[in-house]
Enzyme design. Structure first.
Site, short mmCIF file in Angstrom:
data_model
loop_
_atom_site.label_atom_id
_atom_site.label_comp_id
_atom_site.label_asym_id
_atom_site.label_seq_id
_atom_site.Cartn_x
_atom_site.Cartn_y
_atom_site.Cartn_z
N ARG A 17 33.72 38.10 31.63
CA ARG A 17 35.13 37.85 31.95
C ARG A 17 35.23 36.97 33.20
O ARG A 17 35.67 35.84 33.13
CB ARG A 17 35.89 39.18 32.12
CG ARG A 17 37.41 39.01 32.06
CD ARG A 17 38.03 38.51 33.36
NE ARG A 17 37.71 39.39 34.48
CZ ARG A 17 37.95 39.07 35.73
NH1 ARG A 17 38.49 37.90 36.06
NH2 ARG A 17 37.62 39.90 36.71
N ASP A 18 34.76 37.47 34.34
CA ASP A 18 34.80 36.65 35.55
C ASP A 18 33.87 35.45 35.40
O ASP A 18 34.16 34.35 35.88
CB ASP A 18 34.38 37.49 36.77
CG ASP A 18 35.17 37.14 38.02
OD1 ASP A 18 35.35 35.95 38.28
OD2 ASP A 18 35.61 38.06 38.73
N HIS A 21 35.12 31.95 34.15
CA HIS A 21 35.58 30.89 35.05
C HIS A 21 34.45 29.89 35.30
O HIS A 21 34.65 28.67 35.24
CB HIS A 21 36.05 31.48 36.38
CG HIS A 21 37.28 32.32 36.30
ND1 HIS A 21 38.50 31.81 35.92
CD2 HIS A 21 37.48 33.64 36.55
CE1 HIS A 21 39.40 32.78 35.95
NE2 HIS A 21 38.81 33.89 36.32
N SER A 171 39.70 39.21 45.56
CA SER A 171 39.73 38.03 44.70
C SER A 171 39.21 36.78 45.41
O SER A 171 38.67 35.88 44.77
CB SER A 171 41.16 37.76 44.22
OG SER A 171 41.76 38.92 43.72
N HIS A 200 36.13 45.55 43.62
CA HIS A 200 35.69 44.33 42.94
C HIS A 200 35.47 43.27 44.01
O HIS A 200 36.41 42.84 44.68
CB HIS A 200 36.77 43.88 41.95
CG HIS A 200 36.49 42.58 41.26
ND1 HIS A 200 36.00 42.50 39.97
CD2 HIS A 200 36.65 41.29 41.66
CE1 HIS A 200 35.89 41.24 39.60
NE2 HIS A 200 36.27 40.48 40.62
N HIS A 202 33.51 39.57 45.65
CA HIS A 202 32.99 38.23 45.40
C HIS A 202 32.06 37.85 46.54
O HIS A 202 32.14 38.40 47.64
CB HIS A 202 34.12 37.20 45.27
CG HIS A 202 34.75 37.19 43.92
ND1 HIS A 202 34.35 36.34 42.92
CD2 HIS A 202 35.76 37.94 43.40
CE1 HIS A 202 35.08 36.56 41.84
NE2 HIS A 202 35.94 37.53 42.10
N TYR A 291 41.98 32.28 46.20
CA TYR A 291 41.65 32.89 44.91
C TYR A 291 40.41 32.23 44.31
O TYR A 291 40.36 31.01 44.16
CB TYR A 291 42.84 32.72 43.98
CG TYR A 291 42.87 33.58 42.75
CD1 TYR A 291 42.83 34.97 42.85
CD2 TYR A 291 42.98 33.02 41.49
CE1 TYR A 291 42.88 35.76 41.72
CE2 TYR A 291 43.03 33.80 40.35
CZ TYR A 291 42.98 35.18 40.48
OH TYR A 291 43.04 35.96 39.36
#
Length: 352
Positions: A17-18, A21, A171, A200, A202, A291
Site C-alpha cells: 500500500r505505502d 507510492h 505521515s 506508523h 517513515h 506529506y
C-alpha cells in the site's frame, strides 16, 4: 498488556500500500502474490493492500493504478495462508461501496485515514465497517502537526465511532523520539481499554525503527512498517530491521527475523523500481514536515519546470499542505520558475 497471548505487539506490513507510492501505483497481481507469499511465510500477521492513497485512489490527481486494487486484494487473500489482509481508505476519496467490495473480496481489516484534526468525517465509515464484521483501525495522518492533547481528542472521536485501534501516523516522518512517546502516551491515557493505539512511521529523518520502539514502550500495541522500507518518502520503518531489534529486546512479533530478511532481499527488492533511501528530497520532507507521498510528485514537477525539488517541498511545508493537495505542488513549481533562483524558497529561508 500484550497484544495477545502469543504476541506482544502486532506488525502490519504496508509494502503493498505505502510502497505503491514508490512504485507509482504499478503493482501487478504477480507482484502481490510474490510479496504476500514471502511475508506470510515469514510470519507477518497483517499485510495491507491498496492504491497508495487507499481505495478509490487511482485517479489523475494521485496516479492511476496498473491493476485495479480490488483485483490485488483478491490475489492477496488467495495467496495468504495465515496473514490477514487489510486495506486503507480515505473518506471522500474512497466511498462506502469500496469498503463493501473489499470485504466481499476477503479483506478483514478496514483502516480509515483522516487528517489528524478531521476524525469526525470517519464516523459513518467505521459504523459500516463494524456492521460488515471488519476489524477497524483509524489513522490520524500528519500527527506531527498537532500536540498530544489534540490528537487524543480526535482519537476519542474515532474510538466512539467503533474504531478498535487508533494510530499516531507520522505521515511526514517528522516526529523525533520523545515527540512520538508523548503522542502515543496521550492516546493510551485517553482511550484506556476502549481501543488500542498504533504507530506508523517513515524514515525521512532516519528514525523509523527508534520511533517505533519508543511507541511500543509508550503503550502502542500495533506497529506499521514496510519490508525494505518500501514506502513513500524515504520509506517506512523497515520490517526486517524492526523484527531484528524487537527480537533482541525480547518483544514478541511472531515474525521470523531471518525469513523476513531473506524476503526483503530476494523477493521485495527485485520488485522495487529503486531503493527507498534517505536522500536530499526525502530528508527535506522530514525536515519541512511534508506529506511523504508528495516525493514523486515534487520530483516530477521539479524536472518538468526546471526548479529545485527541495524548494518545492520547503514551500509545501510552509503552506502546511496535506494529502489531497498535490495539485498545489504544480502551482509552487510554476511560481519558483517565474521568480528564478533569486526568489527561491531556499534563498528566502536563508535570508530570513
Amino acid at each position: 498488556m500484550p497484544y495477545s497471548a502469543d504476541l506482544d505487539i502486532r506488525v502490519t506490513d504496508s509494502s503493498l500500500r505505502d510502497g505503491s507510492h514508490a512504485k507509482r501505483h504499478q503493482f501487478t497481481v504477480e507482484h502481490v502474490r510474490s510479496i504476500v507469499g514471502a511475508l506470510d511465510a515469514a510470519g507477518v500477521p497483517v499485510i495491507e493492500v491498496t492504491h497508495g492513497d487507499g481505495l478509490g485512489g487511482s485517479s489523475f490527481n494521485y496516479g492511476f493504478s496498473h491493476t485495479p486494487e480490488q483485483e490485488l486484494i483478491k490475489a492477496a487473500v488467495e495467496t495468504a495462508e495465515r496473514a490477514r489482509i487489510a486495506f486503507l481508505m480515505l473518506p471522500g476519496l474512497g466511498v462506502q461501496s469500496d469498503i463493501r467490495e473489499a470485504a466481499d473480496n476477503g479483506a478483514s481489516i478496514c483502516r480509515i485515514a483522516t487528517h489528524c484534526t478531521e476524525a469526525d468525517i470517519s464516523v459513518q465509515h467505521f459504523g459500516l465497517a463494524r456492521e460488515l464484521g471488519l476489524e477497524t483501525v483509524g489513522f490520524l495522518m500528519m500527527s506531527h502537526s498537532q500536540p498530544p492533547e489534540v490528537l487524543a481528542k480526535q482519537a476519542r472521536i474515532m474510538a466512539d465511532a467503533g474504531c478498535q485501534c487508533v494510530y499516531v501516523v507520522d505521515s511526514a516522518g517528522a516526529l523525533i523520539l520523545n515527540a512520538v512517546s508523548d503522542r502515543v502516551s496521550a492516546l493510551v491515557a485517553e482511550l484506556g481499554d476502549d481501543a488500542q493505539v498504533g504507530f506508523h512511521g517513515h524514515e525521512n529523518l532516519g528514525l523509523g525503527v527508534a520511533n517505533s520502539v519508543l511507541a511500543v514502550e509508550a503503550g502502542a500495541l500495533q506497529i506499521d512498517g514496510s519490508t525494505r522500507r518500501f514506502g513513500a518518502g524515504a520509506g517506512n520503518t523497515p520490517v526486517e530491521a524492526f523484527a531484528a531489534v524487537t527480537e533482541k529486546l525480547g518483544i514478541r512479533t511472531g515474525i521470523d527475523t531471518l525469513k523476513i530478511i531473506d524476503a526483503a532481499e530476494d523477493v521485495v527488492r527485485p520488485i522495487m523500481d529503486g531503493d527507498c533511501q534517505l536522500d536530499r528530497l526525502s530528508l527535506m520532507m522530514g525536515y519541512a514536515g511534508v506529506y511523504s507521498s508528495f516525493l514523486k510528485h515534487a520530483d516530477s514537477h521539479a524536472r518538468r519546470y526546471g526548479v529545485s525539488g527541495a524548494e518545492i517541498l520547503i514551500e509545501a511545508g510552509r503552506r502546511k499542505l496535506v494529502g489531497g493537495q498535490e495539485d498545489q505542488l504544480i502551482e509552487i513549481a510554476l511560481g519558483l520558475a517565474d521568480r528564478g533562483p533569486a526568489g527561491s524558497a531556499v534563498a528566502e529561508k536563508k535570508s530570513a
